[in-house]
Motif scaffolding. Structure first.
Motif, mmCIF file in Angstrom:
data_model
loop_
_atom_site.group_PDB
_atom_site.id
_atom_site.type_symbol
_atom_site.label_atom_id
_atom_site.label_comp_id
_atom_site.label_asym_id
_atom_site.label_seq_id
_atom_site.Cartn_x
_atom_site.Cartn_y
_atom_site.Cartn_z
ATOM 1 N N VAL A 140 -3.236 6.877 -4.247
ATOM 2 C CA VAL A 140 -3.261 5.723 -3.346
ATOM 3 C C VAL A 140 -3.173 4.501 -4.239
ATOM 4 O O VAL A 140 -3.930 4.378 -5.205
ATOM 5 C CB VAL A 140 -4.562 5.678 -2.508
ATOM 6 N N GLN A 141 -2.235 3.626 -3.922
ATOM 7 C CA GLN A 141 -2.051 2.386 -4.686
ATOM 8 C C GLN A 141 -2.097 1.218 -3.721
ATOM 9 O O GLN A 141 -1.448 1.251 -2.671
ATOM 10 C CB GLN A 141 -0.713 2.418 -5.416
ATOM 11 N N PHE A 142 -2.837 0.171 -4.085
ATOM 12 C CA PHE A 142 -3.052 -0.977 -3.208
ATOM 13 C C PHE A 142 -2.902 -2.260 -4.012
ATOM 14 O O PHE A 142 -3.433 -2.385 -5.113
ATOM 15 C CB PHE A 142 -4.461 -0.892 -2.614
ATOM 16 N N LEU A 155 0.861 -1.179 0.000
ATOM 17 C CA LEU A 155 0.000 0.000 0.000
ATOM 18 C C LEU A 155 0.896 1.227 0.000
ATOM 19 O O LEU A 155 1.815 1.329 0.820
ATOM 20 C CB LEU A 155 -0.885 0.022 1.257
ATOM 21 N N TRP A 200 0.676 5.584 -0.313
ATOM 22 C CA TRP A 200 -0.074 6.841 -0.413
ATOM 23 C C TRP A 200 0.938 7.959 -0.491
ATOM 24 O O TRP A 200 1.839 8.058 0.343
ATOM 25 C CB TRP A 200 -0.973 7.037 0.810
ATOM 26 N N HIS A 219 3.981 3.968 3.263
ATOM 27 C CA HIS A 219 4.167 2.726 2.527
ATOM 28 C C HIS A 219 4.041 1.564 3.513
ATOM 29 O O HIS A 219 4.887 1.398 4.393
ATOM 30 C CB HIS A 219 5.538 2.712 1.845
ATOM 31 N N ILE A 266 -11.206 -0.166 -0.522
ATOM 32 C CA ILE A 266 -9.987 0.174 -1.263
ATOM 33 C C ILE A 266 -9.754 -0.772 -2.443
ATOM 34 O O ILE A 266 -9.241 -0.376 -3.475
ATOM 35 C CB ILE A 266 -8.757 0.216 -0.328
ATOM 36 N N GLN A 267 -10.169 -2.015 -2.308
ATOM 37 C CA GLN A 267 -9.949 -3.021 -3.339
ATOM 38 C C GLN A 267 -10.900 -2.878 -4.527
ATOM 39 O O GLN A 267 -10.711 -3.507 -5.560
ATOM 40 C CB GLN A 267 -10.070 -4.429 -2.732
ATOM 41 N N LYS A 301 -5.708 1.577 -7.846
ATOM 42 C CA LYS A 301 -4.926 2.810 -7.762
ATOM 43 C C LYS A 301 -5.814 3.952 -8.209
ATOM 44 O O LYS A 301 -6.506 3.847 -9.227
ATOM 45 C CB LYS A 301 -3.688 2.738 -8.660
ATOM 46 N N ILE A 325 -5.615 5.984 6.117
ATOM 47 C CA ILE A 325 -4.170 5.761 5.949
ATOM 48 C C ILE A 325 -3.377 6.786 6.759
ATOM 49 O O ILE A 325 -2.407 6.437 7.429
ATOM 50 C CB ILE A 325 -3.781 5.830 4.449
ATOM 51 N N LEU A 364 -9.313 -0.967 5.814
ATOM 52 C CA LEU A 364 -9.152 -0.580 4.408
ATOM 53 C C LEU A 364 -10.132 -1.331 3.514
ATOM 54 O O LEU A 364 -10.757 -0.744 2.626
ATOM 55 C CB LEU A 364 -7.710 -0.831 3.955
#
Length: 127
Positions: free
Chosen positions: A89-91, A3, A5, A23, A68-69, A99, A122, A63
């Motif tokens: 934000v990347q997951f 994850l 941000w 991170h 988030i997914q 993302k 986050i 999350l």
């Protein structure tokens, strides 16, 4: 699991500049959170700390409950504006990847509430 941000103020006067990078990641045995926070052009926090399994589980539940997914994996917007930063934000969790990018002025629009809730969640993560 990974994850990331990243958010920054963009091109503003030095007294208003800030940048935040979080991170959360896991290797084969441990879980870590790296945080870097800059305010008014000065480094306030730069740390990487191991996270307990119970804290990690709590964060993941939070999350995932915020969805988030469910966001698609966006690419960087083609439209680039001078002085405007694109934050993101990347997951990644297993084969699930999401993302999203945002500009600071967008995040307070009503339709951005789910993304803003994720960002605020986050930001509250601390080792």
């Amino acid at each position: 699991m990974d994850l990331v941000w990243e958010e920054s103020s963009g091109a503003v006067a030095p007294e208003y500049r800030y940048a935040k990078t979080y991170h959360l990641f896991a290797d084969s045995k441990k879980i870590f959170l790296t945080r870097k926070i800059i305010k008014k052009g000065k480094l306030l926090v730069e740390e990487t700390k191991e996270i307990s399994a119970s804290k990690y589980e709590t964060w993941m539940k939070g999350l995932l409950s915020k969805g988030i997914q469910k966001f698609p994996f966006e690419t960087l917007p083609e439209e680039q504006m001078t002085g405007i930063s694109y934050n993101f934000v990347q997951f990644r969790f297993g084969s699930t990847k999401s993302k999203f990018y945002y500009r600071l002025e967008e995040i307070n629009e009503p339709n951005w509430k789910p993304k803003k809730d994720i960002i605020k969640f986050i930001e509250r993560m601390k080792p």
